[in-house]
Design an enzyme around this catalytic site. Structure first.
Site, PDB file in Angstrom:
ATOM      1  N   LYS A  22       0.834  -1.214   0.000  1.00 40.85           N
ATOM      2  CA  LYS A  22       0.000   0.000   0.000  1.00 40.85           C
ATOM      3  C   LYS A  22       0.861   1.254   0.000  1.00 40.85           C
ATOM      4  CE  LYS A  22      -1.858   1.980   4.083  1.00 40.85           C
ATOM      5  NZ  LYS A  22      -1.336   3.285   4.226  1.00 40.85           N
ATOM      6  N   CYS A 117      -5.834  13.157  13.097  1.00 34.52           N
ATOM      7  CA  CYS A 117      -5.539  11.759  12.816  1.00 34.52           C
ATOM      8  C   CYS A 117      -5.438  11.004  14.138  1.00 34.52           C
ATOM      9  CB  CYS A 117      -4.231  11.659  12.048  1.00 34.52           C
ATOM     10  SG  CYS A 117      -3.841   9.992  11.553  1.00 34.52           S
ATOM     11  N   ARG A 122      -0.238  15.252  12.496  1.00 33.19           N
ATOM     12  CA  ARG A 122       0.643  14.881  11.376  1.00 33.19           C
ATOM     13  C   ARG A 122       0.813  16.081  10.438  1.00 33.19           C
ATOM     14  NH1 ARG A 122      -1.328   9.014   9.251  1.00 33.19           N
ATOM     15  NH2 ARG A 122       0.570   9.190   8.016  1.00 33.19           N
ATOM     16  N   ASP A 306       4.506   1.137  11.878  1.00 33.98           N
ATOM     17  CA  ASP A 306       3.322   0.447  11.351  1.00 33.98           C
ATOM     18  C   ASP A 306       3.244  -1.009  11.822  1.00 33.98           C
ATOM     19  OD1 ASP A 306       2.756   2.787  10.093  1.00 33.98           O
ATOM     20  OD2 ASP A 306       3.224   2.108   8.068  1.00 33.98           O
ATOM     21  N   ARG A 398      -8.454  -0.251   4.553  1.00 36.65           N
ATOM     22  CA  ARG A 398      -7.493   0.674   3.932  1.00 36.65           C
ATOM     23  C   ARG A 398      -6.197  -0.056   3.576  1.00 36.65           C
ATOM     24  NH1 ARG A 398      -5.350   4.975   7.213  1.00 36.65           N
ATOM     25  NH2 ARG A 398      -4.257   5.228   5.261  1.00 36.65           N
TER      26      ARG A 398
HETATM   27  C1  UD1 Z   1       1.092   6.338   2.926  1.00 36.38           C
HETATM   28  C2  UD1 Z   1       2.314   6.097   3.734  1.00 36.38           C
HETATM   29  O1  UD1 Z   1       3.366   5.807   3.195  1.00 36.38           O
HETATM   30  N1  UD1 Z   1       2.189   6.181   5.052  1.00 36.38           N
HETATM   31  C3  UD1 Z   1       3.329   5.901   5.899  1.00 36.38           C
HETATM   32  C4  UD1 Z   1       4.172   7.151   6.003  1.00 36.38           C
HETATM   33  O2  UD1 Z   1       3.339   8.179   6.516  1.00 36.38           O
HETATM   34  P1  UD1 Z   1       3.841   9.692   6.468  1.00 36.38           P
HETATM   35  O3  UD1 Z   1       4.552   9.925   5.191  1.00 36.38           O
HETATM   36  O4  UD1 Z   1       2.680  10.555   6.798  1.00 36.38           O
HETATM   37  O5  UD1 Z   1       4.854   9.696   7.669  1.00 36.38           O
HETATM   38  P2  UD1 Z   1       6.083  10.647   7.923  1.00 36.38           P
HETATM   39  O6  UD1 Z   1       7.324   9.872   7.823  1.00 36.38           O
HETATM   40  O7  UD1 Z   1       5.936  11.861   7.080  1.00 36.38           O
HETATM   41  O8  UD1 Z   1       5.815  11.077   9.428  1.00 36.38           O
HETATM   42  C5  UD1 Z   1       6.646  10.690  10.483  1.00 36.38           C
HETATM   43  C6  UD1 Z   1       6.624  11.762  11.567  1.00 36.38           C
HETATM   44  O9  UD1 Z   1       7.086  12.998  11.038  1.00 36.38           O
HETATM   45  C7  UD1 Z   1       6.171  14.035  11.321  1.00 36.38           C
HETATM   46  N2  UD1 Z   1       6.175  14.981  10.194  1.00 36.38           N
HETATM   47  C8  UD1 Z   1       6.039  14.521   8.925  1.00 36.38           C
HETATM   48  C9  UD1 Z   1       6.024  15.397   7.850  1.00 36.38           C
HETATM   49  C10 UD1 Z   1       6.145  16.775   8.102  1.00 36.38           C
HETATM   50  O10 UD1 Z   1       6.131  17.609   7.187  1.00 36.38           O
HETATM   51  N3  UD1 Z   1       6.271  17.190   9.390  1.00 36.38           N
HETATM   52  C11 UD1 Z   1       6.280  16.340  10.445  1.00 36.38           C
HETATM   53  O11 UD1 Z   1       6.387  16.762  11.592  1.00 36.38           O
HETATM   54  C12 UD1 Z   1       4.825  13.306  11.446  1.00 36.38           C
HETATM   55  O12 UD1 Z   1       3.909  14.070  12.196  1.00 36.38           O
HETATM   56  C13 UD1 Z   1       5.235  12.025  12.143  1.00 36.38           C
HETATM   57  O13 UD1 Z   1       5.327  12.237  13.523  1.00 36.38           O
HETATM   58  O14 UD1 Z   1       5.282   6.894   6.865  1.00 36.38           O
HETATM   59  C14 UD1 Z   1       4.903   6.578   8.204  1.00 36.38           C
HETATM   60  C15 UD1 Z   1       6.174   6.429   9.015  1.00 36.38           C
HETATM   61  O15 UD1 Z   1       6.886   5.326   8.629  1.00 36.38           O
HETATM   62  C16 UD1 Z   1       4.038   5.326   8.221  1.00 36.38           C
HETATM   63  O16 UD1 Z   1       3.549   5.129   9.519  1.00 36.38           O
HETATM   64  C17 UD1 Z   1       2.862   5.463   7.268  1.00 36.38           C
HETATM   65  O17 UD1 Z   1       2.211   4.229   7.126  1.00 36.38           O
HETATM   66  C1  PEP Z   2      -0.384   4.996   9.142  1.00 33.93           C
HETATM   67  C2  PEP Z   2      -0.546   4.302   8.019  1.00 33.93           C
HETATM   68  O1  PEP Z   2      -0.963   4.800   6.832  1.00 33.93           O
HETATM   69  P1  PEP Z   2      -1.310   6.314   6.445  1.00 33.93           P
HETATM   70  O2  PEP Z   2      -0.051   7.099   6.461  1.00 33.93           O
HETATM   71  O3  PEP Z   2      -1.840   6.177   5.050  1.00 33.93           O
HETATM   72  O4  PEP Z   2      -2.321   6.810   7.440  1.00 33.93           O
HETATM   73  C3  PEP Z   2      -0.252   2.847   7.952  1.00 33.93           C
HETATM   74  O5  PEP Z   2      -0.131   2.318   6.819  1.00 33.93           O
HETATM   75  O6  PEP Z   2      -0.160   2.206   9.007  1.00 33.93           O
END
Ligand code: UD1
Ligand code: PEP
Length: 432
Positions: A22, A117, A122, A306, A398
């Site tokens: 995914k 969320c 996030r 995850d 999902r």
């Molecule tokens: C669709 C997808 O691929 N989802 C994955 C992706 O989510 P996602 O890409 O949202 O996760 P991030 O790695 O960006 O987020 C990790 C942390 O960084 C923080 N953050 C992120 C971006 C930003 O601009 N500012 C900030 O503060 C977030 O709040 C969080 O605490 O990676 C996560 C971390 O491995 C996984 O749990 C999710 O399943």
């Molecule tokens: C947190 C997850 O996904 P998403 O970033 O799409 O919410 C996940 O795959 O566990």
């Protein structure tokens, strides 16, 4: 209301096949928007609600999208629009991944601000910081983010404060069509980043260093539709590995890639689980007794957030005290209260959860609070005495394809039913 009803106590055995990932397919589908010539064909696409949501986003942007038979075909060569409304973003935060491609191709993107969320706040400030460094102006108002660039994006050196997966992907996708070179430092190293880079390169992009802490992107003028097969889902694989371990089972997880799962394999081995690399996957053989261990979630190659709730389910069956520390998300412990309803002995202390095992788990009615919590509650149900009924299955859908059917094929006593509120009591008695 739909529920999964599981009766614990069955030992799982046999073979289960993992779907395409995914978290790899969503950015890859977003990246198809970058091709101004030709169609993209993506294979091993899992049939998940998130895939349908991102497909709807692309259709809304005027791309031509066909989904079916684990394949998606996207023709984005026509005139695209630039707005991703809240109705999509609220269902799936990954909708923000269209922002980088739209900025690169159209010079403008308007995406609804993601709301709250269940796993913590996030923000997407690191994505926006990257776009600004490349020359975009970003404005936030009326629930939308508006980003615009005068002319073309320009390559830039961007240091991420945290190796965010989404920010790395969005900035990569913006940079592939920018003028000049972009360097992303302290970027995410997840296998899904490497998969996206491979797809972008197949489209004609010049991305190097994916999978390391620094990615270098030399901008090109045009990208073309390409074919790509998505990597196997390491989180689905890990979830089935835990299903085998928690039931005292012996399961071959077909398609599991050992290099994507090193931290999980190490922790399971520390707990006494035997893991054997076979030609087409990983065999997981549970020990008689599981040992308690401490786990801390970290960006890749650390232990994946995850897998945190599924690992917690397993630690409830281990002998001794374990500690699980969550460092990636602010509050990804909503499942703890649900585990407690199943008689778990655990408590939250700041960013950690202390688990006193082995817990005498009892079946209960529990609600999934997020995607991985849904899977974790079902795993706990496999090891609990009596019937566990898991609701809020929209979260499960999902990220897991026919999860209950795959578990049933391994020997679990599990079914998915639709129960009306009025008749729920009768039917529960029937099943239980
Ligand atoms: C669709 C997808 O691929 N989802 C994955 C992706 O989510 P996602 O890409 O949202 O996760 P991030 O790695 O960006 O987020 C990790 C942390 O960084 C923080 N953050 C992120 C971006 C930003 O601009 N500012 C900030 O503060 C977030 O709040 C969080 O605490 O990676 C996560 C971390 O491995 C996984 O749990 C999710 O399943
Ligand atoms: C947190 C997850 O996904 P998403 O970033 O799409 O919410 C996940 O795959 O566990």
């Amino acid at each position: 209301m739909e529920k999964i009803i599981v009766r614990g106590g069955k030992r799982l055995s046999g073979t289960v096949k993992v779907e395409g990932a995914k978290n790899a397919v969503l950015p890859v589908i977003a990246a198809t928007l970058l091709a101004s010539e030709g169609k993209s064909v993506i294979y091993d696409v899992p049939e998940l609600s998130d895939v349908y949501t991102i497909s709807e986003v692309l259709r809304h942007l005027q791309a031509d999208v066909t989904v079916g038979n684990n394949k998606i075909v996207v023709d984005a060569s026509g005139e695209l629009t630039i707005e991703a409304p809240f109705e999509y973003v609220r269902k799936m935060r990954a909708s923000v991944l269209v922002m980088g491609p739209l900025l690169a191709r159209k010079g403008r993107a308007r995406v609804a601000l993601p709301g709250g969320c269940a796993i913590g706040s996030r923000p997407i400030d690191q994505h926006l910081k990257g776009f600004e460094a490349m020359g975009a102006t970003v404005k936030i108002g009326n629930g939308f983010i508006d980003a615009e660039v005068n002319g073309k994006l320009r390559g830039a050196k961007i240091y991420l404060d945290f190796p965010s997966v989404g920010a790395t992907e969005n900035i990569m996708m913006a940079a592939v069509l920018a003028e000049g070179t972009t360097i992303i430092e302290n970027c995410a190293k997840e296998p899904e980043i490497v998969d996206l880079a491979n797809f972008l390169n197949a489209m004609g992009a010049k991305v190097r260093g994916a999978g390391t802490g620094t990615i270098r992107i030399d901008g090109v003028t045009t990208l073309y539709g390409a074919e790509h097969t998505v990597i196997p889902d390491r989180i689905e694989a890990g979830t089935f590995m835990i299903a085998a371990a928690i039931t005292g089972g012996n399961v071959l997880v077909q398609g599991a890639v050992p290099e994507h799962l090193t931290s999980l394999i190490a922790k399971l081995e520390e707990m006494g689980v035997t893991i054997v690399e076979e030609d087409n996957g990983l065999r997981v053989i549970a020990p008689d007794k599981l040992k308690a261990v401490d786990v801390k979630t970290m960006p890749h190659p650390g232990f994946p957030t995850d897998m945190q709730s599924q690992m917690m389910a397993l630690l409830m069956k281990a002998e001794g005290t374990s500690m699980v520390t969550e460092t990636v998300f602010e509050k990804r412990f909503m499942h703890v209260e649900e585990f407690r309803r199943m008689n778990a002995d655990m408590k939250i202390e700041g960013r950690s959860v202390i688990i006193n095992g082995p817990c005498n788990l009892q079946g209960a009615e529990v609600a999934a609070t997020d995607l991985r919590a849904a899977a974790a509650l079902i795993l706990a149900g496999l090891a609990a005495e009596g019937y566990t009924r898991v609701t809020e299955l929209k979260h499960l859908d999902r990220g897991y394809v026919r999860f209950h059917e795959k578990l049933a094929a391994l020997g679990a006593d599990i079914e998915r039913v639709r129960e009306d509120v009025d008749t729920a009591q009768t039917q529960m008695t029937d099943v239980g």
